[in-house]
Design a protein around this motif. Structure first.
Motif, PDB file in Angstrom:
ATOM      1  N   ILE A 149       0.864  -1.177   0.000  1.00 36.09           N
ATOM      2  CA  ILE A 149       0.000   0.000   0.000  1.00 36.09           C
ATOM      3  C   ILE A 149       0.898   1.223   0.000  1.00 36.09           C
ATOM      4  N   SER A 150       0.758   2.041  -1.026  1.00 37.61           N
ATOM      5  CA  SER A 150       1.507   3.288  -1.132  1.00 37.61           C
ATOM      6  C   SER A 150       0.651   4.411  -0.556  1.00 37.61           C
ATOM      7  N   MET A 151       1.274   5.241   0.284  1.00 36.44           N
ATOM      8  CA  MET A 151       0.552   6.314   0.946  1.00 36.44           C
ATOM      9  C   MET A 151       1.426   7.568   0.908  1.00 36.44           C
ATOM     10  N   THR A 152       0.943   8.626   0.266  1.00 35.03           N
ATOM     11  CA  THR A 152       1.668   9.891   0.233  1.00 35.03           C
ATOM     12  C   THR A 152       0.733  11.008   0.654  1.00 35.03           C
ATOM     13  N   GLY A 153       1.316  12.087   1.120  1.00 38.39           N
ATOM     14  CA  GLY A 153       0.507  13.229   1.515  1.00 38.39           C
ATOM     15  C   GLY A 153       1.367  14.331   2.102  1.00 38.39           C
ATOM     16  N   GLU A 154       0.698  15.371   2.554  1.00 36.47           N
ATOM     17  CA  GLU A 154       1.395  16.487   3.176  1.00 36.47           C
ATOM     18  C   GLU A 154       0.428  17.291   4.034  1.00 36.47           C
ATOM     19  N   PHE A 155       1.007  18.074   4.924  1.00 32.72           N
ATOM     20  CA  PHE A 155       0.232  18.998   5.751  1.00 32.72           C
ATOM     21  C   PHE A 155       1.138  20.131   6.189  1.00 32.72           C
ATOM     22  N   ILE A 156       0.533  21.176   6.689  1.00 33.92           N
ATOM     23  CA  ILE A 156       1.255  22.366   7.151  1.00 33.92           C
ATOM     24  C   ILE A 156       1.103  22.476   8.659  1.00 33.92           C
ATOM     25  N   THR A 157       2.199  22.854   9.300  1.00 35.67           N
ATOM     26  CA  THR A 157       2.170  23.116  10.730  1.00 35.67           C
ATOM     27  C   THR A 157       3.095  24.299  11.009  1.00 35.67           C
ATOM     28  N   THR A 158       3.222  24.678  12.250  1.00 32.25           N
ATOM     29  CA  THR A 158       4.108  25.789  12.610  1.00 32.25           C
ATOM     30  C   THR A 158       4.940  25.419  13.831  1.00 32.25           C
ATOM     31  N   PRO A 159       6.098  26.052  13.997  1.00 33.49           N
ATOM     32  CA  PRO A 159       6.871  25.831  15.231  1.00 33.49           C
ATOM     33  C   PRO A 159       6.064  26.197  16.477  1.00 33.49           C
ATOM     34  N   ASN A 160       5.235  27.228  16.373  1.00 31.06           N
ATOM     35  CA  ASN A 160       4.387  27.660  17.504  1.00 31.06           C
ATOM     36  C   ASN A 160       3.452  26.553  17.973  1.00 31.06           C
ATOM     37  N   ASN A 172      13.893  35.387  10.786  1.00 26.93           N
ATOM     38  CA  ASN A 172      13.540  35.751   9.406  1.00 26.93           C
ATOM     39  C   ASN A 172      14.046  34.742   8.380  1.00 26.93           C
ATOM     40  N   LYS A 173      14.926  33.843   8.809  1.00 22.78           N
ATOM     41  CA  LYS A 173      15.507  32.852   7.899  1.00 22.78           C
ATOM     42  C   LYS A 173      14.730  31.536   7.894  1.00 22.78           C
ATOM     43  N   ILE A 174      13.746  31.431   8.796  1.00 19.29           N
ATOM     44  CA  ILE A 174      12.958  30.208   8.918  1.00 19.29           C
ATOM     45  C   ILE A 174      11.485  30.554   8.689  1.00 19.29           C
ATOM     46  N   ALA A 175      10.834  29.813   7.808  1.00 16.38           N
ATOM     47  CA  ALA A 175       9.430  30.079   7.475  1.00 16.38           C
ATOM     48  C   ALA A 175       8.538  29.913   8.702  1.00 16.38           C
ATOM     49  N   LYS A 176       7.495  30.704   8.754  1.00 17.42           N
ATOM     50  CA  LYS A 176       6.532  30.602   9.857  1.00 17.42           C
ATOM     51  C   LYS A 176       5.700  29.316   9.745  1.00 17.42           C
ATOM     52  N   GLU A 177       5.527  28.845   8.511  1.00 17.06           N
ATOM     53  CA  GLU A 177       4.804  27.599   8.279  1.00 17.06           C
ATOM     54  C   GLU A 177       5.782  26.531   7.779  1.00 17.06           C
ATOM     55  N   VAL A 178       5.618  25.332   8.293  1.00 14.05           N
ATOM     56  CA  VAL A 178       6.482  24.206   7.920  1.00 14.05           C
ATOM     57  C   VAL A 178       5.652  23.234   7.088  1.00 14.05           C
ATOM     58  N   ASN A 179       6.141  22.929   5.900  1.00 13.92           N
ATOM     59  CA  ASN A 179       5.472  21.981   5.024  1.00 13.92           C
ATOM     60  C   ASN A 179       6.046  20.589   5.295  1.00 13.92           C
ATOM     61  N   VAL A 180       5.189  19.658   5.671  1.00 10.24           N
ATOM     62  CA  VAL A 180       5.606  18.287   5.985  1.00 10.24           C
ATOM     63  C   VAL A 180       5.033  17.354   4.919  1.00 10.24           C
ATOM     64  N   LYS A 181       5.908  16.595   4.276  1.00 12.08           N
ATOM     65  CA  LYS A 181       5.492  15.624   3.263  1.00 12.08           C
ATOM     66  C   LYS A 181       5.914  14.234   3.717  1.00 12.08           C
ATOM     67  N   PHE A 182       5.152  13.236   3.292  1.00 21.50           N
ATOM     68  CA  PHE A 182       5.504  11.863   3.652  1.00 21.50           C
ATOM     69  C   PHE A 182       5.215  10.920   2.494  1.00 21.50           C
ATOM     70  N   ASP A 183       5.980   9.836   2.485  1.00 16.05           N
ATOM     71  CA  ASP A 183       5.866   8.819   1.444  1.00 16.05           C
ATOM     72  C   ASP A 183       6.128   7.469   2.107  1.00 16.05           C
ATOM     73  N   PHE A 184       5.078   6.662   2.226  1.00 16.95           N
ATOM     74  CA  PHE A 184       5.173   5.374   2.901  1.00 16.95           C
ATOM     75  C   PHE A 184       4.820   4.254   1.934  1.00 16.95           C
ATOM     76  N   LYS A 185       5.556   3.166   2.021  1.00 19.20           N
ATOM     77  CA  LYS A 185       5.283   1.947   1.242  1.00 19.20           C
ATOM     78  C   LYS A 185       5.068   0.834   2.267  1.00 19.20           C
ATOM     79  N   LEU A 186       3.835   0.548   2.563  1.00 20.06           N
ATOM     80  CA  LEU A 186       3.503  -0.418   3.616  1.00 20.06           C
ATOM     81  C   LEU A 186       3.331  -1.812   3.031  1.00 20.06           C
ATOM     82  N   LYS A 187       4.026  -2.758   3.648  1.00 19.03           N
ATOM     83  CA  LYS A 187       3.947  -4.146   3.202  1.00 19.03           C
ATOM     84  C   LYS A 187       3.140  -4.951   4.207  1.00 19.03           C
ATOM     85  N   LYS A 188       2.461  -5.959   3.686  1.00 14.59           N
ATOM     86  CA  LYS A 188       1.667  -6.831   4.541  1.00 14.59           C
ATOM     87  C   LYS A 188       2.562  -7.475   5.585  1.00 14.59           C
ATOM     88  N   LYS A 189       2.124  -7.400   6.819  1.00 20.43           N
ATOM     89  CA  LYS A 189       2.914  -7.921   7.939  1.00 20.43           C
ATOM     90  C   LYS A 189       2.675  -9.401   8.127  1.00 20.43           C
TER      91      LYS A 189
END
Length: 189
Positions: A149-160, A172-189
């Motif tokens: 099962i392939s699972m990808t996605g993203e969401f936004i969060t903040t350090p606050n 000023n060198k670090i964005a106020k919003e952090v973009n988080v992306k993920f990519d999972f390849k789940l195999k049957k256990k």
């Protein structure tokens, strides 16, 4: 009193039934021990603030639609080793808060409907990081090819959101919003 041989047969029955039950339960679980999580908090005109972790653990129970993941903070790699050191020591405080976890549930999901075509699935859950919790509701792109099962996605969060303090000198060198992306390849256990 029950004869010894009858007790042995009953014990053997419970062992066999227990083994079959655990095998059935295991068939509903998919696992990835090398999940990829990337976060980026870059600001234009400044050095890239981006890291990747290629050893996140993710488990999905397709019977209950429960999903859980764990990423060790020291597993995030930056291009700049000094940035990685500051991330672990000054911002995330990896010695005190060594991991991030997500526990959630896929909404209106039926694993039997998955195929090679991308399917959008909603997920709701709680991300715990730096000793704080935040509700995360996002969309996943899922597909099933063979037993993976392939699972990808993203969401936004903040350090606050996680009470992570950014010093004024680098704010000023670090964005106020952090973009988080993920990519999972789940195999049957």
């Amino acid at each position: 009193m029950m004869k010894k041989s009858n007790r042995e047969i009953i014990m053997l029955f419970f062992v066999l039934v227990g083994g079959i039950t655990s095998q059935l339960t295991a068939q509903d679980k998919y696992l990835d021990k090398n999940g990829i999580i990337i976060f980026e908090a870059s600001e234009k005109l400044f050095e890239e603030v981006k890291a990747m972790n290629e050893s996140a653990t993710v488990i999905l129970n397709t019977e209950t639609n429960q999903i859980a993941s764990l990423a060790l903070m020291k597993g995030f790699r930056f291009k700049n080793s000094l940035m990685e050191e500051h991330f672990n020591e000054n911002y995330i405080e990896s010695e005190t808060y060594p991991k991030a976890t997500f526990k959630g549930k896929l909404i209106d999901f039926n694993a039997n409907d998955l195929n090679e075509k991308n399917t959008e699935v909603s997920v709701e859950g709680v991300l715990e990081l730096h000793g704080r919790k935040k509700q995360i509701d996002t969309k996943l792109n899922m597909q099933k090819i063979g037993n993976i099962i392939s699972m990808t996605g993203e969401f936004i969060t903040t350090p606050n959101d996680f009470d992570i303090k950014i010093p004024k000198i680098v704010r000023n060198k670090i964005a106020k919003e952090v973009n988080v992306k993920f990519d999972f390849k789940l195999k049957k256990k």
